[in-house]
Write a protein that holds these residues in place. Structure first.
Motif, short mmCIF file in Angstrom:
data_model
loop_
_atom_site.label_atom_id
_atom_site.label_comp_id
_atom_site.label_asym_id
_atom_site.label_seq_id
_atom_site.Cartn_x
_atom_site.Cartn_y
_atom_site.Cartn_z
N UNK A 36 0.83 -1.22 0.00
CA UNK A 36 0.00 0.00 0.00
C UNK A 36 0.86 1.25 0.00
N UNK A 37 2.05 1.12 0.58
CA UNK A 37 3.03 2.20 0.56
C UNK A 37 4.35 1.60 0.07
N UNK A 68 -4.07 -4.87 19.27
CA UNK A 68 -3.02 -4.70 18.27
C UNK A 68 -3.63 -4.33 16.92
N UNK A 69 -4.79 -4.93 16.61
CA UNK A 69 -5.51 -4.57 15.38
C UNK A 69 -5.86 -3.09 15.38
N UNK A 70 -6.33 -2.60 16.52
CA UNK A 70 -6.69 -1.19 16.64
C UNK A 70 -5.46 -0.29 16.47
N UNK A 71 -4.35 -0.68 17.08
CA UNK A 71 -3.13 0.13 16.94
C UNK A 71 -2.67 0.20 15.49
N UNK A 72 -2.73 -0.93 14.80
CA UNK A 72 -2.32 -0.95 13.40
C UNK A 72 -3.28 -0.16 12.53
N UNK A 73 -4.56 -0.18 12.89
CA UNK A 73 -5.55 0.61 12.16
C UNK A 73 -5.23 2.10 12.25
N UNK A 74 -4.96 2.57 13.45
CA UNK A 74 -4.66 3.99 13.62
C UNK A 74 -3.31 4.36 12.99
N UNK A 75 -2.37 3.43 13.01
CA UNK A 75 -1.08 3.69 12.38
C UNK A 75 -1.25 3.91 10.87
N UNK A 98 -9.30 5.87 -1.39
CA UNK A 98 -9.75 4.50 -1.66
C UNK A 98 -9.14 3.51 -0.68
N UNK A 99 -7.86 3.71 -0.37
CA UNK A 99 -7.20 2.84 0.60
C UNK A 99 -7.79 3.03 1.99
N UNK A 100 -8.16 4.26 2.33
CA UNK A 100 -8.80 4.52 3.61
C UNK A 100 -10.12 3.78 3.71
N UNK A 101 -10.88 3.75 2.61
CA UNK A 101 -12.15 3.02 2.59
C UNK A 101 -11.90 1.52 2.80
N UNK A 102 -10.89 0.97 2.12
CA UNK A 102 -10.54 -0.43 2.32
C UNK A 102 -10.14 -0.70 3.77
N UNK A 103 -9.33 0.19 4.31
CA UNK A 103 -8.85 0.05 5.69
C UNK A 103 -10.02 0.04 6.66
N UNK A 108 -13.51 -2.71 10.51
CA UNK A 108 -14.85 -2.97 11.04
C UNK A 108 -15.19 -4.46 11.00
N UNK A 109 -14.74 -5.14 9.97
CA UNK A 109 -15.04 -6.56 9.83
C UNK A 109 -14.25 -7.39 10.83
#
Length: 254
Positions: A36-37, A68-75, A98-103, A108-109
């Motif tokens: 993604x980057x 950890x999922x939450x931390x990676x999400x915010x990162x 678009x990547x933000x929408x995927x993220x 959420x899932x």
């Protein structure tokens, strides 16, 4: 026997590959380690279809570290924030959105245990009763709601509940109030909620079995099918009971 082993091995390899984000050549600097980057120049890359687990660098396991999922999400959210990409080209800003929408969809899932299970089953080619295409097509053709199969252990209870609901609805139309009937409905709802909790424990046990298969490289096609089938069965029963609770609440609150 050899053909079965080869088929199972092929399936395992395909699943293990999906656990890792797909790398490609960066459009800006040409580095071949871009996801993604870009790992070299840091540029945002064009969005690509992605497995939600691999989006967060996770193996396709059901017991995950939600913190950890939450931390990676915010990162990742910070790296994709409009302020960070304000000086980027219009195309890069569009990719970032678009990547933000995927993220967001992936987060959420995966943070929700039921949605996470449903997503795994979908990736594995399994459909729940109310999600199946055949049920959808049939409901669309008839104009009726989808009908789910009553779990065998609930047949008698569902029959009695439907009688109580019909009586409660009839009383409402006539403006009558039956406290004994309402008490029966509350008791039934509590019993159904207890069943929901028990099913959650069954689902968690299936998660452990699935994760064990993943840790062992998903060896054994029969075991894999059995565990996936268990998850489908539990979620189908849970959905049916959840709908019964909804029907009781509608009558009680109405």
């Amino acid at each position: 026997m050899a053909d079965m082993e080869n088929k199972s091995a092929t399936t395992n390899v395909a699943l293990q590959v999906e656990e890792r984000p797909t790398e490609h050549q960066c459009w800006s600097c040409g580095d071949m380690r871009a996801t993604r980057f870009c790992n070299s120049c840091g540029k945002v890359q064009p969005p690509m279809p992605v497995d939600y687990f691999s989006f967060f660098g996770l193996r396709r396991k059901m017991n995950i570290d939600v913190k950890e999922l939450e931390r990676e999400f915010y990162r990742q959210s910070r790296k994709l924030h409009p302020d960070v990409n304000a000086r980027s080209s219009d195309q890069e800003q569009e990719w970032s959105l678009q990547l933000t929408s995927q993220l967001n969809d992936a987060y959420r899932t995966l943070r929700d245990p039921i949605a996470r299970t449903e997503y795994l089953l979908k990736r594995e080619g399994r459909e729940l009763e109310e999600q199946s295409k055949s049920a959808t097509d049939a409901a669309r053709t008839s104009g009726q709601q989808k009908k789910q199969i009553v779990p065998p252990d609930l047949l008698e209870e569902v029959f009695e509940l439907n009688m109580l609901l019909e009586e409660a609805r009839a009383n409402r139309k006539m403006g009558e109030h039956d406290t004994d009937l309402e008490a029966q409905l509350v008791e039934t709802k509590n019993s159904l909620n207890e069943r929901m909790n028990a099913l959650m424990h069954e689902l968690q046990e299936a998660w452990k079995q699935w994760d064990g298969l993943v840790d062992r490289g998903l060896i054994g096609h029969t075991d894999r099918e059995r565990v996936l089938g268990k998850m489908v069965d539990v979620l189908n029963r849970r959905t049916y009971i959840r709908n019964l609770v909804r029907d009781v609440n509608e009558v009680l609150e109405g």
